[in-house]
Design an enzyme around this catalytic site. Structure first.
Site, short mmCIF file in Angstrom:
data_model
loop_
_atom_site.label_atom_id
_atom_site.label_comp_id
_atom_site.label_asym_id
_atom_site.label_seq_id
_atom_site.Cartn_x
_atom_site.Cartn_y
_atom_site.Cartn_z
CD GLU A 50 -12.49 3.32 9.27
OE1 GLU A 50 -12.14 3.99 9.42
OE2 GLU A 50 -12.13 2.63 9.21
CG HIS A 87 -11.65 -0.79 -4.08
ND1 HIS A 87 -10.01 -1.48 -3.47
CD2 HIS A 87 -10.78 0.42 -3.73
CE1 HIS A 87 -9.45 -0.51 -3.20
NE2 HIS A 87 -9.57 0.17 -3.35
CB SER A 114 -19.51 -6.79 -10.08
OG SER A 114 -17.75 -5.70 -10.19
C1 HEM Z 1 -3.37 3.90 -7.09
C2 HEM Z 1 -4.56 4.04 -6.75
C3 HEM Z 1 -4.93 3.68 -5.00
C4 HEM Z 1 -4.34 3.06 -4.37
C5 HEM Z 1 -2.82 2.08 -4.54
C6 HEM Z 1 -4.95 2.71 -3.64
C7 HEM Z 1 -4.15 2.64 -1.67
C8 HEM Z 1 -4.88 2.53 -0.26
C9 HEM Z 1 -4.63 1.33 0.38
C10 HEM Z 1 -3.83 0.68 0.16
C11 HEM Z 1 -5.98 1.98 1.33
C12 HEM Z 1 -5.79 1.91 2.48
C13 HEM Z 1 -6.76 0.58 3.08
C14 HEM Z 1 -6.74 -0.27 4.16
O1 HEM Z 1 -5.79 -1.06 4.60
O2 HEM Z 1 -7.36 -0.72 5.17
C15 HEM Z 1 -6.05 2.95 0.83
C16 HEM Z 1 -7.25 3.85 1.50
C17 HEM Z 1 -8.55 3.93 1.07
N1 HEM Z 1 -8.63 4.51 -0.38
FE1 HEM Z 1 -6.75 4.19 -1.49
N2 HEM Z 1 -6.04 3.71 -3.57
C18 HEM Z 1 -5.50 4.32 -4.51
C19 HEM Z 1 -7.14 5.04 -5.32
C20 HEM Z 1 -7.87 5.63 -4.53
C21 HEM Z 1 -8.84 6.36 -4.79
C22 HEM Z 1 -9.27 6.23 -6.53
C23 HEM Z 1 -9.75 6.55 -4.20
C24 HEM Z 1 -11.35 7.45 -4.25
C25 HEM Z 1 -12.07 7.84 -5.22
C26 HEM Z 1 -9.50 5.79 -2.96
C27 HEM Z 1 -10.09 6.00 -1.90
C28 HEM Z 1 -9.24 5.38 -0.47
C29 HEM Z 1 -10.34 5.69 1.24
C30 HEM Z 1 -11.36 6.51 1.14
C31 HEM Z 1 -9.29 4.89 1.87
C32 HEM Z 1 -9.57 5.00 3.27
C33 HEM Z 1 -10.91 4.17 3.63
C34 HEM Z 1 -10.42 3.83 5.41
O3 HEM Z 1 -10.12 5.18 5.81
O4 HEM Z 1 -11.41 2.78 5.58
N3 HEM Z 1 -7.86 5.71 -2.90
N4 HEM Z 1 -6.29 3.36 -0.40
#
Ligand code: HEM
Length: 373
Positions: A59, A70, A89
Site C-alpha cells: 500500500e 498528483h 507543492s
Molecule cells: C486520468 C488520470 C487519472 C485518474 C482519473 C486517476 C484516478 C485515480 C483514482 C480515483 C484512484 C483511487 C484513489 C483512492 O480512492 O484511493 C487512483 C489510484 C491510483 N493512481 Fe491514478 N489516476 C490517474 C492517473 C494516474 C497516474 C498518471 C498515476 C501515476 C503515474 C496514477 C497512479 C495511481 C496509483 C499508484 C494509484 C493507487 C493508489 C493506492 O493503491 O493507494 N494515476 N487513481
C-alpha cells in the site's frame, strides 16, 4: 608530431574516461556517488526501502507512486501561474491542495514521507519523485525509473482543478493532460501505474479495492481487464458522491472495481489501439511507462539545472514470467474491443479454477502494516 598528437589524444581520452567513472565517497561512509549531490539520495533510498516500504510493492509503495502524479500534474502551459508542476507543492501546501476532491487519499503518502524532510537535506519535490521511483522498483515488472535531483521548493500551491478525476469526460482528461504536456498515448503509458492500484475512497465502507487482479505486480493485466465487458449491475456500492467514478466490470464479485476514466481512455479513438496493444506486451508497457514517468517527474522544472541521480534508484524486481491471462470466470467472449485498426489481439489462456477473491496483501508479505486491516 603525429605521434605526439596521438599521445595527447590518448591522454585526453584516458582523463575523460577516468572523470566519467570517478566516484566520490559519501559523507555517510557507506556509499559512493558519481556526483556528491547524489549522496543524500543513496542514503534516502536505504531508508525508504528498509523503513517506509519494507522492500514491498504494498500500500505505501502504491500511494507514493500516486503522489508523484498528483504533485506533478499541478501545472498548466496555458497559465503557468496556476502551478509549478513537480515542485512539492502538494506537500508544502497540503492544506490548500487537498481541498481538491481529486486529491482524496493522497494524505497517507504525504504523512508517510513528510518526516523524511527533517532527516534528509532535500526539497519536497525531490522527495516525492524519488520516493515514487524507489517505490515502484519493488513491484515485479516495473522499469527502473530516472531521477533528476534539484527541484526548488514550491512557493505557492497549485490551483484546484488541475488533477483529473475518475468521473471526468475523456475529452476533458485529454485536454488537461495536453495542457501539462502529455499526449493520450503518454497518458496510457502512465496508466500502467493502475496495474498496482487500489482505491481507498471510492467504494462505500471499503478500502484497498483493486483495479486489476494482480495489484502487487506491475504487469499488463490492467490493460486486459479494463477491456472485459461488465453488466450494468456489476459495480460495487459507491461511497457518497462517487457513483460516477466507477463503471461495471465482470470481476466485481472478486472485489475488483473499474474507473470510469480508465474505461473511457481504453475506448477513446485517440487511445484505444495503443491501450489494446499493451495487453501482454510487458516490454512495451515498461518502456512507455518509463519514458512518460521521466517526463512527469520534471514537469515545470528546468532540467538544465538538475543533476542525474538515477544511480540511486534500486534495481527493480524483475517481471514475473507469466503472460497475461483471462482471470478465472472470464474469457475471450467478454472482450470489448473498440480499436478498428487491424491489430491482432493476443491469444491468451484463462486461469483455471473458480473465480477467487483478489488477495489483499502482497504474496509473502508478513509485515501486515502494508495490508489493509
Ligand atoms: C486520468 C488520470 C487519472 C485518474 C482519473 C486517476 C484516478 C485515480 C483514482 C480515483 C484512484 C483511487 C484513489 C483512492 O480512492 O484511493 C487512483 C489510484 C491510483 N493512481 Fe491514478 N489516476 C490517474 C492517473 C494516474 C497516474 C498518471 C498515476 C501515476 C503515474 C496514477 C497512479 C495511481 C496509483 C499508484 C494509484 C493507487 C493508489 C493506492 O493503491 O493507494 N494515476 N487513481
Amino acid at each position: 608530431m603525429a605521434l605526439k598528437l596521438s599521445f595527447g589524444l590518448l591522454a585526453l581520452a584516458t582523463f575523460a574516461s577516468a572523470a566519467n567513472f570517478r566516484r566520490v565517497a559519501c559523507p555517510d561512509g557507506v556509499h559512493t556517488a558519481t556526483n556528491e549531490a547524489c549522496c543524500v539520495f543513496h542514503s534516502l533510498a536505504d531508508h525508504l526501502q528498509t523503513i517506509t516500504f519494507n522492500f514491498t510493492c504494498g500500500e505505501d509503495a502504491h500511494e507514493a507512486l500516486r503522489l508523484t502524479f498528483h504533485d506533478a500534474i499541478g501545472f498548466s502551459f496555458m497559465n503557468e501561474a496556476l502551478g509549478g508542476g513537480a515542485d512539492g507543492s502538494i506537500m508544502i501546501f497540503e492544506d490548500t491542495e487537498l481541498m481538491d476532491p481529486a486529491n482524496n487519499g493522497v494524505d497517507d503518502a504525504i504523512d508517510n514521507l513528510r518526516p523524511l524532510l527533517t532527516m534528509f537535506d532535500i526539497s519536497a519535490g525531490d522527495l516525492i519523485q524519488f520516493a515514487g521511483a524507489v517505490a515502484v522498483s519493488n513491484c515485479p515488472g516495473a522499469p527502473k525509473l530516472e531521477f533528476m535531483a534539484g527541484r526548488p521548493n514550491a512557493t505557492h500551491p497549485a490551483a484546484l482543478g488541475l488533477v483529473p478525476k475518475p468521473e471526468d469526460p475523456v475529452d476533458m482528461i485529454f485536454a488537461r493532460m495536453e495542457d501539462a504536456g502529455f499526449s493520450p498515448t503518454e497518458l496510457v503509458g502512465l496508466l500502467a501505474s493502475h496495474s498496482i492500484a487500489r482505491s481507498d475512497t471510492l467504494i462505500d465502507n471499503r478500502q484497498a479495492v483493486p483495479f486489476d487482479s494482480t495489484p502487487f505486480t506491475f504487469d499488463t493485466q490492467i490493460f486486459l481487464e479494463v477491456l472485459l465487458a461488465g453488466q450494468e449491475s456489476q459495480t460495487l456500492p459507491a461511497a457518497a458522491g462517487e457513483v460516477a467514478a466507477q463503471v461495471p466490470n465482470p470481476l466485481v464479485a472478486q472485489g475488483e472495481m473499474r474507473l470510469q476514466s480508465d474505461f473511457a481512455i481504453a475506448h477513446s479513438t485517440e487511445s484505444n489501439c495503443f491501450w489494446q496493444s499493451l495487453v501482454n506486451d510487458q516490454n512495451n508497457m515498461m518502456i512507455h511507462f518509463h519514458d512518460a514517468m521521466a517526463k512527469l517527474a520534471v514537469v515545470g522544472q528546468d532540467t538544465s539545472k538538475m543533476i542525474d541521480c538515477s544511480e540511486a534508484i534500486p534495481e527493480p524486481v524483475p517481471p514475473v514470467a507469466k503472460p497475461a491471462t483471462f482471470p478465472a470466470g472470464t474469457g475471450p467472449e467478454l472482450l470489448q474491443l473498440s480499436c478498428t485498426e487491424n491489430i491482432p489481439f493476443p491469444s491468451l489462456a484463462t486461469d483455471p479454477g473458480q473465480a477467487t477473491t483478489i488477495p489483499e496483501c502482497p504474496d509473502g508479505d508478513i509485515n501486515l502494516n502494508d495490508c489493509p486491516s
